[in-house]
Enzyme design. Structure first.
Site, PDB file in Angstrom:
ATOM      1  N   GLU A  59       0.819  -1.205   0.000  1.00 61.34           N
ATOM      2  CA  GLU A  59       0.000   0.000   0.000  1.00 61.34           C
ATOM      3  C   GLU A  59       0.859   1.265   0.000  1.00 61.34           C
ATOM      4  O   GLU A  59       2.001   1.262   0.477  1.00 61.34           O
ATOM      5  CB  GLU A  59      -0.925   0.007   1.218  1.00 61.34           C
ATOM      6  CG  GLU A  59      -1.863  -1.196   1.189  1.00 61.34           C
ATOM      7  CD  GLU A  59      -2.897  -1.214   2.298  1.00 61.34           C
ATOM      8  OE1 GLU A  59      -3.995  -1.731   2.047  1.00 61.34           O
ATOM      9  OE2 GLU A  59      -2.618  -0.723   3.403  1.00 61.34           O
ATOM     10  N   CYS A  69       3.364   8.507   1.491  1.00 61.66           N
ATOM     11  CA  CYS A  69       3.887   7.533   2.445  1.00 61.66           C
ATOM     12  C   CYS A  69       4.102   6.235   1.674  1.00 61.66           C
ATOM     13  O   CYS A  69       3.148   5.647   1.168  1.00 61.66           O
ATOM     14  CB  CYS A  69       2.855   7.371   3.563  1.00 61.66           C
ATOM     15  SG  CYS A  69       3.297   6.143   4.796  1.00 61.66           S
ATOM     16  N   CYS A 123       6.470  -7.170   6.809  1.00 59.90           N
ATOM     17  CA  CYS A 123       7.558  -6.694   7.662  1.00 59.90           C
ATOM     18  C   CYS A 123       7.939  -7.812   8.620  1.00 59.90           C
ATOM     19  O   CYS A 123       7.070  -8.530   9.103  1.00 59.90           O
ATOM     20  CB  CYS A 123       7.102  -5.460   8.447  1.00 59.90           C
ATOM     21  SG  CYS A 123       8.420  -4.707   9.431  1.00 59.90           S
ATOM     22  N   CYS A 146       6.267  -6.026  15.460  1.00 59.26           N
ATOM     23  CA  CYS A 146       5.719  -5.176  16.521  1.00 59.26           C
ATOM     24  C   CYS A 146       4.232  -5.545  16.647  1.00 59.26           C
ATOM     25  O   CYS A 146       3.487  -5.482  15.661  1.00 59.26           O
ATOM     26  CB  CYS A 146       5.866  -3.697  16.176  1.00 59.26           C
ATOM     27  SG  CYS A 146       7.581  -3.217  15.857  1.00 59.26           S
ATOM     28  N   CYS A 179       1.186  -3.314  15.352  1.00 58.38           N
ATOM     29  CA  CYS A 179       1.212  -2.838  13.961  1.00 58.38           C
ATOM     30  C   CYS A 179       0.613  -3.898  13.036  1.00 58.38           C
ATOM     31  O   CYS A 179       1.027  -5.068  13.065  1.00 58.38           O
ATOM     32  CB  CYS A 179       2.652  -2.543  13.562  1.00 58.38           C
ATOM     33  SG  CYS A 179       2.860  -2.138  11.820  1.00 58.38           S
ATOM     34  N   CYS A 203      -1.579   5.312  10.287  1.00 57.29           N
ATOM     35  CA  CYS A 203      -0.305   4.736  10.710  1.00 57.29           C
ATOM     36  C   CYS A 203      -0.499   3.338  11.279  1.00 57.29           C
ATOM     37  O   CYS A 203      -1.330   3.143  12.159  1.00 57.29           O
ATOM     38  CB  CYS A 203       0.320   5.575  11.818  1.00 57.29           C
ATOM     39  SG  CYS A 203       0.686   7.223  11.335  1.00 57.29           S
TER      40      CYS A 203
HETATM   41  N1  SAH Z   1       9.275   0.003  10.087  1.00 56.73           N
HETATM   42  C1  SAH Z   1       9.439   1.430  10.097  1.00 56.73           C
HETATM   43  C2  SAH Z   1       8.513   2.124   9.142  1.00 56.73           C
HETATM   44  C3  SAH Z   1       7.042   2.015   9.497  1.00 56.73           C
HETATM   45  S1  SAH Z   1       6.486   3.595   9.899  1.00 56.73           S
HETATM   46  C4  SAH Z   1       9.315   1.951  11.504  1.00 56.73           C
HETATM   47  O1  SAH Z   1       9.000   1.157  12.389  1.00 56.73           O
HETATM   48  O2  SAH Z   1       9.557   3.120  11.730  1.00 56.73           O
HETATM   49  C5  SAH Z   1       4.944   3.312  10.568  1.00 56.73           C
HETATM   50  C6  SAH Z   1       4.813   4.021  11.904  1.00 56.73           C
HETATM   51  O3  SAH Z   1       3.520   3.745  12.448  1.00 56.73           O
HETATM   52  C7  SAH Z   1       5.818   3.494  12.905  1.00 56.73           C
HETATM   53  O4  SAH Z   1       6.212   4.513  13.768  1.00 56.73           O
HETATM   54  C8  SAH Z   1       4.995   2.470  13.627  1.00 56.73           C
HETATM   55  O5  SAH Z   1       5.535   2.105  14.864  1.00 56.73           O
HETATM   56  C9  SAH Z   1       3.682   3.195  13.740  1.00 56.73           C
HETATM   57  N2  SAH Z   1       2.561   2.291  14.023  1.00 56.73           N
HETATM   58  C10 SAH Z   1       2.490   0.971  13.807  1.00 56.73           C
HETATM   59  N3  SAH Z   1       1.299   0.497  14.194  1.00 56.73           N
HETATM   60  C11 SAH Z   1       0.598   1.538  14.678  1.00 56.73           C
HETATM   61  C12 SAH Z   1      -0.711   1.680  15.192  1.00 56.73           C
HETATM   62  N4  SAH Z   1      -1.507   0.643  15.291  1.00 56.73           N
HETATM   63  N5  SAH Z   1      -1.097   2.914  15.572  1.00 56.73           N
HETATM   64  C13 SAH Z   1      -0.284   3.969  15.432  1.00 56.73           C
HETATM   65  N6  SAH Z   1       0.951   3.911  14.924  1.00 56.73           N
HETATM   66  C14 SAH Z   1       1.403   2.700  14.555  1.00 56.73           C
END
Ligand code: SAH
Length: 356
Positions: free
Chosen positions: A97, A110, A117, A121, A124, A341
């Site tokens: 996406e 973005c 990935c 985490c 996410c 995000c």
């Molecule tokens: N892998 C990289 C790039 C992904 S950026 C990184 O971790 O930075 C996507 C951003 O959204 C990251 O900061 C991630 O931690 C955050 N994110 C992931 N799941 C989320 C959620 N459910 N709510 C808000 N932010 C989230």
């Protein structure tokens, strides 16, 4: 899953295009390059090239991404593209996406750097789905070009790129860097308007520090002590917070670019007084201060905890400011089209307007 072997339209470097145009007058390369990257045109529409050449380029340089859906948020300021990979070979079923966000003063794309990935985490959606494969430079650049074409159609020019879509950019840094150079040098965006976000892969931060362009670094911190961060961001066990902050300090020192921390706020987990204090202390280590982006956690299917209420998010920001750290609340964009995000999971149902 393996990467495609045949290059697609935005994989080739200028030199490689030169070889492909062997036998053509030299100015053809300039025409083609400016057609693709400045006018954002398809080869078939670069009308200063002879028709035969256009046809050859069109068939020899297929697009990598097949558009599955283009979803537009209520209000029209966020567009999410769902793509299927491996279009030239009929599509592999893997999806990624891209999100275009239109603000009054800027337009941001973005981009995804991987399909899925491996960082796992728990909060996410991409992490919950696991890793499929790296994206090629061409697949990353194509996301930017095609989102830019959509922006252009409504009279807007893309000004900012954030590597905050699916995937961990530092786990695919060579190709991410290839795309960054193309976005900077050929599409013409300033390095200051390009942000690479990482879960905190220290060797990646160090490698980025030694590369030439002063791009912005964002680190998905989310917790300011190792005990909590080990739980939220499993890679923290390999790259703990003190070492991570040292790597950020080196980046700041060399690039003189502000480092920002992402902080997805989770009710009762990382939004307490103690969290604000610990976080502010880490911010101070990156003088004058790292910038904190507070994002209320977006709900995802595989994670039971809920986001901090907005009022409390703002109170947390105020507390950080009192403690001498810079912080802003990042407005959620595209929640209604699952484009917010951490929600990118390629394949969640979308109910709003869809094309085609
Ligand atoms: N892998 C990289 C790039 C992904 S950026 C990184 O971790 O930075 C996507 C951003 O959204 C990251 O900061 C991630 O931690 C955050 N994110 C992931 N799941 C989320 C959620 N459910 N709510 C808000 N932010 C989230």
């Amino acid at each position: 899953m393996s990467l495609p072997t045949a290059p697609t339209r935005y994989d080739l470097t200028r030199e490689e295009f030169g070889a492909l145009l062997d036998g053509e007058p030299r100015y053809r390369l300039d025409q083609l390059w400016s057609g693709l990257y400045e006018q954002l045109a398809d080869p078939a529409d670069i009308t200063n090239l002879p028709k035969k050449l256009r046809e050859r380029l069109d068939s020899e340089l297929p697009l990598a991404l097949d558009l599955v859906t283009e979803s537009v948020s209520e209000g029209g300021d966020t567009v999410k593209f769902l793509w299927e990979l491996d279009a030239p070979t009929g599509g592999s079923g893997s999806r990624i996406e891209t999100v275009l966000m239109l603000y009054p003063d800027r337009a941001t794309v973005c981009v995804s750097s991987q399909a899925g990935c491996a960082m796992a985490c728990g909060f996410c959606a991409t992490g919950q789905a696991g890793f499929t494969r790296h994206l090629t430079t061409g697949e990353i650049v194509e996301q930017v070009v095609r989102a830019s074409q959509t922006a252009k159609a409504s009279g807007r020019r893309v000004s900012n790129i954030v590597f905050m879509g699916m995937g961990e950019p530092m786990a695919n840094l060579d190709r991410v860097w290839g795309a960054t150079e193309r976005i900077h040098g050929d599409i013409g965006l300033s390095a200051r308007h390009i942000t690479i976000s990482t879960v905190g892969i220290i060797p990646g931060i160090r490698a980025l520090k030694d590369l030439p362009l002063p791009v912005n670094l964002a680190v998905s911190l989310h917790a300011a002590n190792d005990e909590l961060r080990n739980e939220m961001v499993p890679i923290n066990k390999r790259y703990p917070i003190d070492d991570l902050i040292d790597a950020c300090a080196e980046y700041l020192e060399v690039k003189n670019r502000r480092v920002s921390f992402e902080w997805a706020m989770i009710d009762g987990v990382n939004d307490r007084e103690q969290d604000a204090k610990e976080l502010a202390e880490l911010c101070w280590k990156l003088r004058p201060s790292a910038h904190v982006n507070l994002i209320p956690l977006n709900p995802t299917p595989g994670y039971p905890t809920k986001g901090t209420a907005l009022k409390k998010v703002y109170a947390f920001r105020d507390r950080l400011e009192e403690l001498g750290a810079n912080a802003t609340v990042r407005r959620n964009r595209g929640t209604d089209i699952d484009a917010a995000c951490g929600q990118l999971a390629a394949g969640q149902p979308v109910t709003l307007s869809k094309k085609p």
